[in-house]
Write an enzyme that holds these catalytic residues in place. Structure first.
Site, PDB file in Angstrom:
ATOM      1  N   ASN A   1       0.850  -1.203   0.000  1.00  0.00           N
ATOM      2  CA  ASN A   1       0.000   0.000   0.000  1.00  0.00           C
ATOM      3  C   ASN A   1       0.879   1.245   0.000  1.00  0.00           C
ATOM      4  O   ASN A   1       2.097   1.148  -0.049  1.00  0.00           O
ATOM      5  CB  ASN A   1      -0.967  -0.039   1.188  1.00  0.00           C
ATOM      6  CG  ASN A   1      -0.223  -0.130   2.501  1.00  0.00           C
ATOM      7  OD1 ASN A   1       0.583   0.717   2.833  1.00  0.00           O
ATOM      8  ND2 ASN A   1      -0.476  -1.208   3.249  1.00  0.00           N
TER       9      ASN A   1
ATOM     10  N   ASP B   1      -4.465  -6.059   4.779  1.00  0.00           N
ATOM     11  CA  ASP B   1      -5.504  -6.926   5.329  1.00  0.00           C
ATOM     12  C   ASP B   1      -5.511  -8.306   4.686  1.00  0.00           C
ATOM     13  O   ASP B   1      -5.972  -9.267   5.279  1.00  0.00           O
ATOM     14  CB  ASP B   1      -6.877  -6.265   5.128  1.00  0.00           C
ATOM     15  CG  ASP B   1      -7.048  -5.077   6.058  1.00  0.00           C
ATOM     16  OD1 ASP B   1      -6.525  -5.140   7.184  1.00  0.00           O
ATOM     17  OD2 ASP B   1      -7.676  -4.085   5.659  1.00  0.00           O
TER      18      ASP B   1
ATOM     19  N   LYS C   1       8.286 -17.529 -10.904  1.00  0.00           N
ATOM     20  CA  LYS C   1       7.601 -16.370 -11.471  1.00  0.00           C
ATOM     21  C   LYS C   1       6.354 -16.817 -12.252  1.00  0.00           C
ATOM     22  O   LYS C   1       6.410 -17.796 -13.011  1.00  0.00           O
ATOM     23  CB  LYS C   1       8.572 -15.645 -12.418  1.00  0.00           C
ATOM     24  CG  LYS C   1       8.000 -14.400 -13.019  1.00  0.00           C
ATOM     25  CD  LYS C   1       8.950 -13.787 -14.038  1.00  0.00           C
ATOM     26  CE  LYS C   1       8.265 -12.627 -14.724  1.00  0.00           C
ATOM     27  NZ  LYS C   1       8.976 -12.182 -15.907  1.00  0.00           N
TER      28      LYS C   1
ATOM     29  N   LYS D   1     -13.569   1.003  15.179  1.00  0.00           N
ATOM     30  CA  LYS D   1     -12.273   0.307  15.342  1.00  0.00           C
ATOM     31  C   LYS D   1     -11.771   0.434  16.784  1.00  0.00           C
ATOM     32  O   LYS D   1     -11.197  -0.492  17.339  1.00  0.00           O
ATOM     33  CB  LYS D   1     -11.233   0.870  14.368  1.00  0.00           C
ATOM     34  CG  LYS D   1     -11.477   0.424  12.934  1.00  0.00           C
ATOM     35  CD  LYS D   1     -10.552   1.108  11.936  1.00  0.00           C
ATOM     36  CE  LYS D   1     -11.046   0.826  10.516  1.00  0.00           C
ATOM     37  NZ  LYS D   1     -10.292   1.514   9.492  1.00  0.00           N
TER      38      LYS D   1
HETATM   39  N1  CTP Z   1      -4.187  -3.176  11.896  1.00  0.00           N
HETATM   40  C1  CTP Z   1      -3.569  -4.331  12.351  1.00  0.00           C
HETATM   41  N2  CTP Z   1      -3.631  -5.462  11.640  1.00  0.00           N
HETATM   42  C2  CTP Z   1      -4.304  -5.508  10.473  1.00  0.00           C
HETATM   43  C3  CTP Z   1      -4.931  -4.341   9.996  1.00  0.00           C
HETATM   44  C4  CTP Z   1      -4.860  -3.200  10.726  1.00  0.00           C
HETATM   45  O1  CTP Z   1      -2.962  -4.270  13.428  1.00  0.00           O
HETATM   46  N3  CTP Z   1      -4.349  -6.636   9.783  1.00  0.00           N
HETATM   47  C5  CTP Z   1      -4.114  -1.956  12.712  1.00  0.00           C
HETATM   48  C6  CTP Z   1      -3.481  -0.775  11.998  1.00  0.00           C
HETATM   49  O2  CTP Z   1      -2.101  -0.693  12.292  1.00  0.00           O
HETATM   50  C7  CTP Z   1      -4.230   0.414  12.589  1.00  0.00           C
HETATM   51  C8  CTP Z   1      -5.612  -0.154  12.906  1.00  0.00           C
HETATM   52  O3  CTP Z   1      -5.452  -1.564  12.988  1.00  0.00           O
HETATM   53  O4  CTP Z   1      -3.665   0.874  13.781  1.00  0.00           O
HETATM   54  C9  CTP Z   1      -6.662   0.173  11.892  1.00  0.00           C
HETATM   55  O5  CTP Z   1      -6.191  -0.146  10.601  1.00  0.00           O
HETATM   56  P1  CTP Z   1      -7.038   0.177   9.290  1.00  0.00           P
HETATM   57  O6  CTP Z   1      -6.282  -0.340   8.099  1.00  0.00           O
HETATM   58  O7  CTP Z   1      -7.485   1.605   9.288  1.00  0.00           O
HETATM   59  O8  CTP Z   1      -8.349  -0.672   9.536  1.00  0.00           O
HETATM   60  P2  CTP Z   1      -8.674  -2.184   9.416  1.00  0.00           P
HETATM   61  O9  CTP Z   1      -8.871  -2.720  10.779  1.00  0.00           O
HETATM   62  O10 CTP Z   1      -7.714  -2.889   8.544  1.00  0.00           O
HETATM   63  O11 CTP Z   1     -10.115  -2.122   8.728  1.00  0.00           O
HETATM   64  P3  CTP Z   1     -10.495  -1.637   7.216  1.00  0.00           P
HETATM   65  O12 CTP Z   1      -9.290  -1.919   6.372  1.00  0.00           O
HETATM   66  O13 CTP Z   1     -11.659  -2.474   6.885  1.00  0.00           O
HETATM   67  O14 CTP Z   1     -10.821  -0.176   7.300  1.00  0.00           O
END
Ligand code: CTP
Length: 409
Positions: free
Chosen positions: A208, A278, A288, A336
């Site tokens: 990302n 995620d 590859k 969250k």
């Molecule tokens: N986070 C985490 N592990 C994941 C995803 C997120 O620890 N697999 C943590 C991130 O570091 C951040 C918080 O959770 O502090 C929220 O992350 P964000 O990406 O905004 O949300 P998600 O929980 O992933 O939900 P979504 O992507 O559906 O918005």
């Protein structure tokens, strides 16, 4: 951060004297009022006019020049100064001060200083290693003088080794450190930063837009405020101007999870600033993937939610999360905060100019578990980091004294 600070910059006669110009600029940029004092030899390397122009103050070189009306220069300046920095500091100046010699304006001024004095030495590697210099350094340290560097690398005399003037960023960080209240002393903080990288095959990956800047700012500021910091980072191109932060590099979310869990029990505070992917490819191929006609379907599976897992075994830890959103910022962040059992969540709408990934600034709202919201304007990531840490300090104090939630948010 150096706003309204009166700093004396002592420049002595070494080849690194030209770097003192950059140091002066960085201090002025941060709001300091800098008064430059040069030794006779320093003037062989850089003209006083350069320092005078960039500092906006007269450069003092001579012992008996009158300064500000009737008062003698070194006494007046020593009285108003908040800090004295000597960069570069030659073997000669270290030797003179360590042995109580005050035979020119700079050495005389050092004797009169009641505020911290910081030396940034620069010299040939063999000179630095000599027992004379090392004894003088020890002696100066024992008297409470502070040091930054020298650093290792190529030297102007042709050799290589320890002797280079510390990087300007490191000197600035040390100066900021000297002025910072240590309100996180005794706290062990784990900070995550950057993206994670999920391999598809040996060539490709999913990631990302996170660059790690917010997490790095948090790690730097937390250390500056006295915390012991472990920084767990996904791939990034950043470097820290401090060597006293434990930095651990990972690639995937799974690796980040494993390292976070390893350090979790041993820390008091976790700040998850990383943009954890995620999803990851269901299978990482060893060869590859060759192109074929038509479409290629990549199957993804969920990564562990690190922060959620931490929230489930929270104990006495303080947990801070981030919410990077493109819509319904407060609703999503609030959800969250609850779902992950956090104390604080920092919400940012990454679509706003100046906010989110890759920028040096951010616009955030800080929510706490009781529904209170602190809205911040566009600020540098360093400033945002400090405000987040202010909230963390309040929580630490509350925990330490078993107090109710802090009122002034
Ligand atoms: N986070 C985490 N592990 C994941 C995803 C997120 O620890 N697999 C943590 C991130 O570091 C951040 C918080 O959770 O502090 C929220 O992350 P964000 O990406 O905004 O949300 P998600 O929980 O992933 O939900 P979504 O992507 O559906 O918005």
């Amino acid at each position: 951060m150096l706003r309204n600070k009166e700093i004396i910059l002592g420049v002595t006669g070494g080849i690194a004297a030209y770097k003192a110009v950059e140091l002066l600029r960085e201090m002025v940029k941060r709001g300091a009022n800098v008064h430059v004092v040069m030794t006779k030899n320093a003037q062989q390397f850089v003209s006083p006019l350069t320092f005078e122009t960039l500092s906006g103050n007269p450069v003092l070189c001579e012992m008996f020049r009158l300064f500000r009306g009737s008062k003698i220069g070194h006494v007046t300046l020593a009285d108003i100064a908040d800090l004295m920095v000597i960069a570069p500091a030659t073997a000669n100046i270290l030797g003179k001060i360590a042995n109580g010699i005050a035979d020119d304006l700079l050495t005389t001024m050092v004797m009169a200083m009641k505020v911290p004095v910081l030396f940034a030495p620069s010299m040939n590697v063999n000179m630095w290693q000599s027992s004379f210099v090392q004894n003088n350094v020890e002696r100066l340290k024992a008297h409470g003088y502070q040091f930054i560097g020298p650093a290792e690398g190529d030297l102007a005399c042709g050799g290589a080794g320890r002797g280079r003037l510390a990087d300007i960023a490191e000197i600035i960080e040390k100066i900021e450190d000297i002025f910072t209240k240590k309100d996180l002393q005794g706290q062990r903080i784990l900070v995550t930063a950057g993206p994670t990288l999920e391999a598809i095959d040996p060539i490709r990956y999913i990631t990302n837009r996170s660059t790690g800047k917010m997490g790095f700012a948090l790690a730097k500021m937390a250390r500056r405020r006295g915390a012991e910091v472990t920084l767990i980072t996904g791939p990034n191109y950043l470097s820290l101007p401090r060597r006293d932060i434990q930095q651990i590099s990972v690639h995937s979310a799974q690796q980040m999870r494993d390292v976070v869990m390893e350090y979790y029990e041993d820390c008091h505070i976790v700040i998850m600033a990383a943009a954890v992917a995620d999803f990851r490819p269901q299978n990482t191929l060893q060869e590859k993937i060759k192109k074929t006609n038509g479409t290629y379907i990549l199957k993804l599976e969920k990564n562990p939610d690190i922060l959620k897992e931490l929230g489930e075994k929270k104990g006495e830890h303080i947990l801070v999360g981030f919410a990077a959103e493109t819509s319904e910022l407060m609703e999503n962040a609030g959800q969250k905060l609850k779902e992950k059992n956090l104390d604080i969540i920092v919400a940012n709408d990454v679509t706003q100019p100046g906010a989110g990934f890759g920028t040096d600034t951010n616009i955030v709202k800080i929510l706490d578990v009781r529904g209170r919201v602190r809205k911040l304007p566009l600020l540098s990531k360093d400033e945002v980091a400090n405000i987040i840490l202010d909230q963390v300090v309040k929580l630490v104090r509350k925990k330490q004294r078993n107090l109710p939630w802090p009122r002034n948010w």
